[in-house]
Design a protein around this motif. Structure first.
Motif, PDB file in Angstrom:
ATOM      1  N   ASN A  58     -17.538  42.958   3.449  1.00 48.17           N
ATOM      2  CA  ASN A  58     -18.164  43.177   2.155  1.00 48.17           C
ATOM      3  C   ASN A  58     -17.992  44.653   1.823  1.00 48.17           C
ATOM      4  OD1 ASN A  58     -20.050  43.842   0.098  1.00 48.17           O
ATOM      5  ND2 ASN A  58     -21.334  42.085   0.627  1.00 48.17           N
ATOM      6  N   ASP A  59     -17.216  44.950   0.822  1.00 47.72           N
ATOM      7  CA  ASP A  59     -16.856  46.332   0.507  1.00 47.72           C
ATOM      8  C   ASP A  59     -18.060  47.168   0.078  1.00 47.72           C
ATOM      9  OD1 ASP A  59     -14.802  48.257   0.388  1.00 47.72           O
ATOM     10  OD2 ASP A  59     -14.720  48.094  -1.798  1.00 47.72           O
ATOM     11  N   ASP A  60     -19.124  46.507  -0.361  1.00 51.12           N
ATOM     12  CA  ASP A  60     -20.323  47.239  -0.789  1.00 51.12           C
ATOM     13  C   ASP A  60     -21.171  47.700   0.400  1.00 51.12           C
ATOM     14  OD1 ASP A  60     -19.567  46.778  -3.383  1.00 51.12           O
ATOM     15  OD2 ASP A  60     -21.058  45.202  -3.763  1.00 51.12           O
ATOM     16  N   LEU A  61     -20.904  47.167   1.593  1.00 54.35           N
ATOM     17  CA  LEU A  61     -21.773  47.429   2.730  1.00 54.35           C
ATOM     18  C   LEU A  61     -21.197  48.395   3.753  1.00 54.35           C
ATOM     19  CD1 LEU A  61     -23.145  43.834   3.432  1.00 54.35           C
ATOM     20  CD2 LEU A  61     -24.129  45.626   1.989  1.00 54.35           C
ATOM     21  N   ILE A  62     -19.949  48.790   3.592  1.00 55.69           N
ATOM     22  CA  ILE A  62     -19.364  49.754   4.522  1.00 55.69           C
ATOM     23  C   ILE A  62     -18.753  50.898   3.728  1.00 55.69           C
ATOM     24  CG2 ILE A  62     -18.939  48.059   6.350  1.00 55.69           C
ATOM     25  CD1 ILE A  62     -16.064  47.879   5.461  1.00 55.69           C
ATOM     26  N   ASP A  63     -18.746  52.082   4.314  1.00 57.44           N
ATOM     27  CA  ASP A  63     -18.257  53.270   3.611  1.00 57.44           C
ATOM     28  C   ASP A  63     -16.882  53.709   4.104  1.00 57.44           C
ATOM     29  OD1 ASP A  63     -18.926  54.214   6.079  1.00 57.44           O
ATOM     30  OD2 ASP A  63     -20.439  55.643   5.383  1.00 57.44           O
ATOM     31  N   PHE A  64     -16.118  52.780   4.645  1.00 51.29           N
ATOM     32  CA  PHE A  64     -14.754  53.069   5.072  1.00 51.29           C
ATOM     33  C   PHE A  64     -13.884  51.857   4.774  1.00 51.29           C
ATOM     34  CE2 PHE A  64     -16.786  50.947   8.596  1.00 51.29           C
ATOM     35  CZ  PHE A  64     -15.812  50.120   9.127  1.00 51.29           C
ATOM     36  N   THR A  65     -12.589  52.065   4.782  1.00 50.55           N
ATOM     37  CA  THR A  65     -11.653  50.963   4.570  1.00 50.55           C
ATOM     38  C   THR A  65     -11.088  50.535   5.918  1.00 50.55           C
ATOM     39  OG1 THR A  65     -11.036  51.784   2.381  1.00 50.55           O
ATOM     40  CG2 THR A  65      -9.531  50.227   3.434  1.00 50.55           C
ATOM     41  N   PRO A  66     -11.399  49.338   6.381  1.00 45.09           N
ATOM     42  CA  PRO A  66     -10.919  48.892   7.693  1.00 45.09           C
ATOM     43  C   PRO A  66      -9.398  48.845   7.748  1.00 45.09           C
ATOM     44  CG  PRO A  66     -12.671  47.457   6.874  1.00 45.09           C
ATOM     45  CD  PRO A  66     -12.259  48.325   5.733  1.00 45.09           C
ATOM     46  N   THR A  67      -8.875  49.163   8.910  1.00 42.13           N
ATOM     47  CA  THR A  67      -7.425  49.122   9.106  1.00 42.13           C
ATOM     48  C   THR A  67      -7.019  48.317  10.334  1.00 42.13           C
ATOM     49  OG1 THR A  67      -7.478  51.197  10.351  1.00 42.13           O
ATOM     50  CG2 THR A  67      -7.071  51.341   7.974  1.00 42.13           C
ATOM     51  N   ASP A  68      -7.903  48.232  11.330  1.00 38.46           N
ATOM     52  CA  ASP A  68      -7.550  47.481  12.540  1.00 38.46           C
ATOM     53  C   ASP A  68      -8.817  46.970  13.212  1.00 38.46           C
ATOM     54  OD1 ASP A  68      -8.638  49.537  14.290  1.00 38.46           O
ATOM     55  OD2 ASP A  68      -6.822  50.694  13.881  1.00 38.46           O
ATOM     56  N   TRP A  69      -8.622  46.191  14.303  1.00 39.59           N
ATOM     57  CA  TRP A  69      -9.756  45.577  14.989  1.00 39.59           C
ATOM     58  C   TRP A  69     -10.639  46.605  15.683  1.00 39.59           C
ATOM     59  CZ3 TRP A  69     -10.907  41.038  13.372  1.00 39.59           C
ATOM     60  CH2 TRP A  69      -9.880  40.189  12.901  1.00 39.59           C
ATOM     61  N   GLY A  70     -10.116  47.777  15.929  1.00 41.10           N
ATOM     62  CA  GLY A  70     -10.931  48.818  16.513  1.00 41.10           C
ATOM     63  C   GLY A  70     -12.079  49.241  15.619  1.00 41.10           C
ATOM     64  N   ASP A  71     -11.979  48.964  14.313  1.00 39.54           N
ATOM     65  CA  ASP A  71     -13.059  49.327  13.396  1.00 39.54           C
ATOM     66  C   ASP A  71     -14.340  48.550  13.684  1.00 39.54           C
ATOM     67  OD1 ASP A  71     -11.771  51.311  11.861  1.00 39.54           O
ATOM     68  OD2 ASP A  71     -10.704  49.787  10.714  1.00 39.54           O
ATOM     69  N   LEU A  72     -14.238  47.421  14.376  1.00 39.40           N
ATOM     70  CA  LEU A  72     -15.441  46.670  14.734  1.00 39.40           C
ATOM     71  C   LEU A  72     -16.225  47.362  15.843  1.00 39.40           C
ATOM     72  CD1 LEU A  72     -14.203  42.956  14.650  1.00 39.40           C
ATOM     73  CD2 LEU A  72     -15.156  44.351  12.813  1.00 39.40           C
ATOM     74  N   MET A  73     -15.645  48.425  16.416  1.00 40.16           N
ATOM     75  CA  MET A  73     -16.321  49.203  17.455  1.00 40.16           C
ATOM     76  C   MET A  73     -17.034  50.426  16.872  1.00 40.16           C
ATOM     77  SD  MET A  73     -15.871  47.695  20.375  1.00 40.16           S
ATOM     78  CE  MET A  73     -16.231  49.001  21.557  1.00 40.16           C
ATOM     79  N   ARG A  74     -16.946  50.641  15.571  1.00 41.90           N
ATOM     80  CA  ARG A  74     -17.582  51.813  14.956  1.00 41.90           C
ATOM     81  C   ARG A  74     -19.095  51.686  15.009  1.00 41.90           C
ATOM     82  NH1 ARG A  74     -13.513  54.010  10.551  1.00 41.90           N
ATOM     83  NH2 ARG A  74     -15.366  55.140   9.824  1.00 41.90           N
ATOM     84  N   ASP A  75     -19.760  52.804  15.243  1.00 39.04           N
ATOM     85  CA  ASP A  75     -21.219  52.807  15.380  1.00 39.04           C
ATOM     86  C   ASP A  75     -21.910  52.282  14.129  1.00 39.04           C
ATOM     87  OD1 ASP A  75     -21.018  53.820  17.931  1.00 39.04           O
ATOM     88  OD2 ASP A  75     -21.336  55.923  17.328  1.00 39.04           O
ATOM     89  N   GLU A  76     -21.349  52.609  12.959  1.00 38.55           N
ATOM     90  CA  GLU A  76     -22.037  52.245  11.722  1.00 38.55           C
ATOM     91  C   GLU A  76     -22.041  50.748  11.426  1.00 38.55           C
ATOM     92  OE1 GLU A  76     -18.239  54.400  10.195  1.00 38.55           O
ATOM     93  OE2 GLU A  76     -19.353  54.231  12.075  1.00 38.55           O
ATOM     94  N   VAL A  77     -21.254  49.954  12.148  1.00 38.17           N
ATOM     95  CA  VAL A  77     -21.284  48.507  11.924  1.00 38.17           C
ATOM     96  C   VAL A  77     -21.909  47.765  13.099  1.00 38.17           C
ATOM     97  CG1 VAL A  77     -19.285  48.571  10.388  1.00 38.17           C
ATOM     98  CG2 VAL A  77     -18.936  48.148  12.826  1.00 38.17           C
ATOM     99  N   THR A  78     -22.426  48.501  14.070  1.00 37.52           N
ATOM    100  CA  THR A  78     -23.112  47.844  15.192  1.00 37.52           C
ATOM    101  C   THR A  78     -24.302  47.034  14.675  1.00 37.52           C
ATOM    102  OG1 THR A  78     -22.479  49.581  16.751  1.00 37.52           O
ATOM    103  CG2 THR A  78     -24.378  48.221  17.326  1.00 37.52           C
ATOM    104  N   GLY A  79     -24.374  45.793  15.098  1.00 36.38           N
ATOM    105  CA  GLY A  79     -25.440  44.912  14.641  1.00 36.38           C
ATOM    106  C   GLY A  79     -25.202  44.319  13.268  1.00 36.38           C
ATOM    107  N   LYS A  80     -24.015  44.520  12.723  1.00 32.81           N
ATOM    108  CA  LYS A  80     -23.707  44.009  11.381  1.00 32.81           C
ATOM    109  C   LYS A  80     -22.507  43.062  11.385  1.00 32.81           C
ATOM    110  CE  LYS A  80     -25.356  48.271   9.177  1.00 32.81           C
ATOM    111  NZ  LYS A  80     -24.983  49.393   8.264  1.00 32.81           N
ATOM    112  N   LEU A  81     -22.002  42.724  12.575  1.00 32.39           N
ATOM    113  CA  LEU A  81     -20.804  41.892  12.650  1.00 32.39           C
ATOM    114  C   LEU A  81     -21.137  40.413  12.480  1.00 32.39           C
ATOM    115  CD1 LEU A  81     -19.647  44.540  13.796  1.00 32.39           C
ATOM    116  CD2 LEU A  81     -18.477  43.181  15.545  1.00 32.39           C
ATOM    117  N   GLY A  82     -20.223  39.698  11.839  1.00 31.06           N
ATOM    118  CA  GLY A  82     -20.254  38.248  11.810  1.00 31.06           C
ATOM    119  C   GLY A  82     -19.041  37.753  12.574  1.00 31.06           C
ATOM    120  N   MET A  83     -19.248  36.884  13.569  1.00 27.90           N
ATOM    121  CA  MET A  83     -18.132  36.391  14.377  1.00 27.90           C
ATOM    122  C   MET A  83     -18.268  34.891  14.604  1.00 27.90           C
ATOM    123  SD  MET A  83     -17.450  39.512  17.085  1.00 27.90           S
ATOM    124  CE  MET A  83     -15.945  38.771  17.717  1.00 27.90           C
TER     125      MET A  83
END
Length: 380
Positions: A161-186
């Protein structure tokens, strides 16, 4: 995007993780094959019972394949939609009277069923349209040993959801960013999400592009990584519909998703976006296989070849499925931006099509299931 509006299209897209996932347009019921020649009608009066997945695959099959194939061959096609019941029905069939003459299945069911002797080898000389497929989708033991024609189903995409993150994802490593911890859907199924964890692991370790090898060589380490990183996940989604609704309602910010589940979602809600990271691509491996003792082997082979034709591949791709035929992919991509965002459309991209690491899963299937259910989905 309202729930009613979303459910109106998702009802036609049930089961986006499997099969062709196409719906809507149907080619005219002519008696011409993909090369423009008239059907021979040599199968007139015969019946072909075909197991297919319910939902969108069933709609594609009834609207596009059935009328065209019946006109081409003179045979009658009897679709039998379902989910996981094809193998039990085949096992319960009397000798010489299988429940189906042709079966659509995936690797999780197809691999063990082939090894159990439920399916026979195909006369590949009767499937000339296979030559139109990029070789990568046929580079597996099912095809090499002659048991089936494999092709890509849904692909794994990184949705957000582009409204909920302040960066543009580029790879799967972005799921390891601190700012999305606890916000993943899998996805709650391990065949996809354990591989997603492997992608996250190798990206975090500076080895993107090695996730499939990591699954084969270091499966225990990937499972341990998943157990440690599970708290990053806010929601284990059971269906694509649920994931899209959670993204749209801001319950989850980012995560993995089926490609064909995102196409319509992105059209309906501009804030929902997805990318396919260039490294560690993975698709569901679906396959057409022929039951061991069907008396309609030749007719089943004729049907497989027609399903591989440009005509049928175009009908599927236009309605949300990938295609391993470059010319068809380029044609659809030229007029459908959303399709291009989630599916390969260039020669280089199509050559990189690869499946989830099913062989690695089958090395220790029961142990993976136990660990996934007890220590990843639940905090054990």
């Amino acid at each position: 995007m309202s729930r009613r509006r979303f459910l109106s299209w998702s009802a036609a897209g049930v089961g986006v993780g499997l099969g062709l996932n196409a719906c809507g347009s149907s080619p005219s019921a002519t008696s011409s094959d993909s090369s423009g020649t008239t059907g021979s009608q040599e199968f007139a009066g015969q019946q072909l019972r075909v197991f297919i997945y319910s939902g969108s695959t069933e709609k594609f099959f009834r609207d596009s394949f059935v009328p065209a194939f019946q006109a081409k061959t003179g045979a009658t096609v009897i679709p039998d939609p379902g989910w996981w019941d094809s193998i039990p029905k085949l096992k319960a069939s009397p000798p010489g009277q299988p429940a189906f003459d042709l079966v659509l299945t995936d690797a999780t069911q197809g691999y063990p069923a082939i090894r159990e002797g439920l399916f026979q080898t195909i006369d590949m000389d009767r499937i000339p349209n296979k030559e139109k497929f990029t070789p990568s989708v046929l580079d597996n033991w099912v095809y090499r040993e002659g048991y089936g024609i494999t092709f890509p189903g849904s692909g794994m995409v990184l949705a957000y959801n582009d409204d909920l993150i302040d960066f543009t994802p580029t790879d799967w490593g972005d799921l390891m960013r601190d700012e999305v911890t606890g916000k993943l859907g899998m996805y709650n199924s391990f065949y996809m999400s354990l591989y997603t964890f492997a992608c996250m692991k190798v990206a975090w370790e500076g080895r993107p592009g090695t996730a499939a090898r990591e699954m084969t060589d270091n499966l225990s380490e990937v499972l341990e990584f998943a157990k440690v990183q599970r708290d990053r996940v806010q929601y284990w989604w059971p269906t694509s519909t649920d994931m899209v609704l959670n993204l749209d309602r801001s319950n989850s910010a980012i995560g993995n998703m089926h490609s064909n589940g995102m196409i319509t979602a992105m059209r309906e809600s501009p804030k929902l976006k997805s990318i396919v990271p260039k490294e560690d691509i993975a698709f569901v491996q679906t396959m057409w296989v022929i039951p061991a003792d069907t008396p309609q082997k030749a007719l089943a082979e004729e049907a497989i070849d027609f399903l591989l034709s440009e005509e049928m591949q175009r009908a599927a791709a236009e309605n949300g499925a990938p295609t391993p035929i470059l010319s068809v992919a380029q044609e659809v991509a030229a007029r459908d931006e959303a399709w291009t965002q989630v599916y390969p459309a260039t020669a280089e991209e199509i050559q990189k099509i690869q499946y989830y690491p099913y062989d690695a899963y089958f090395q220790d299937w029961d142990s993976i299931v136990a660990t996934w259910d007890r220590q990843v989905l639940r905090k054990g």
